[in-house]
Design a protein around this motif. Structure first.
Motif, mmCIF file in Angstrom:
data_model
loop_
_atom_site.group_PDB
_atom_site.id
_atom_site.type_symbol
_atom_site.label_atom_id
_atom_site.label_comp_id
_atom_site.label_asym_id
_atom_site.label_seq_id
_atom_site.Cartn_x
_atom_site.Cartn_y
_atom_site.Cartn_z
ATOM 1 N N TYR A 180 0.854 -1.375 -0.080
ATOM 2 C CA TYR A 180 0.148 -0.008 0.052
ATOM 3 C C TYR A 180 0.929 1.283 0.158
ATOM 4 O O TYR A 180 0.494 2.201 -0.729
ATOM 5 N N ARG B 154 0.743 4.178 -3.090
ATOM 6 C CA ARG B 154 0.664 5.546 -2.718
ATOM 7 C C ARG B 154 2.005 6.268 -3.177
ATOM 8 O O ARG B 154 1.722 7.281 -3.672
ATOM 9 N N THR C 248 1.630 7.177 -6.818
ATOM 10 C CA THR C 248 0.661 8.266 -6.961
ATOM 11 C C THR C 248 1.207 9.560 -6.654
ATOM 12 O O THR C 248 1.580 10.437 -7.291
ATOM 13 N N ASP C 249 2.381 9.705 -5.692
ATOM 14 C CA ASP C 249 2.939 10.584 -5.093
ATOM 15 C C ASP C 249 3.982 11.021 -6.342
ATOM 16 O O ASP C 249 4.271 12.119 -6.690
#
Length: 118
Positions: free
Chosen positions: A90, A94, A97-98
């Motif tokens: 996870y 993330r 995406t960042d």
């Protein structure tokens, strides 16, 4: 003449790792498999249940799970006679995406663009 150097990688993830992970997600079926596992949460799904939920079965499903496992997004464990698959990265998801959004609008001349994606 002005030359632009490529943007640096976002903090927390190397460009090479982001590229290989995005490549692994470059299949609709693999993306569907990962989304099904993310929806299932940390307890994961049996390989049979995963196949039913994402509509991919047999050797095709095995291939896609193997690819996602190789880039560290999925883990497989044996529980009795079942193989359980779970999304385990996870933090890495993330970070991807960042990676995409970390420099959003950095080269834009319009100050409003900088606030659109915050």
């Amino acid at each position: 003449m002005t030359t632009h150097s490529p943007p640096p990688a976002a903090p927390g993830i190397a460009l090479e790792i982001a590229a290989s992970t995005f490549a692994a997600l470059g299949s609709e079926q693999r993306l569907s498999v990962l989304r099904s596992l993310v929806r299932a949460g940390p307890e994961g799904l049996s390989i049979g249940e995963l196949g039913e939920r994402c509509g991919v079965t047999g050797s095709t499903l095995t291939h896609h799970v193997k690819t996602l496992t190789q880039v560290g997004l999925v883990k497989q464990t044996r529980k009795g006679r079942s193989v359980i698959c779970a999304a385990v990265a996870y933090h890495e998801i993330r970070a991807l995406t960042d990676f995409l959004l970390s420099e959003c609008c950095a080269d834009s001349t319009n100050p409003q663009d900088h606030h659109r994606h915050e």
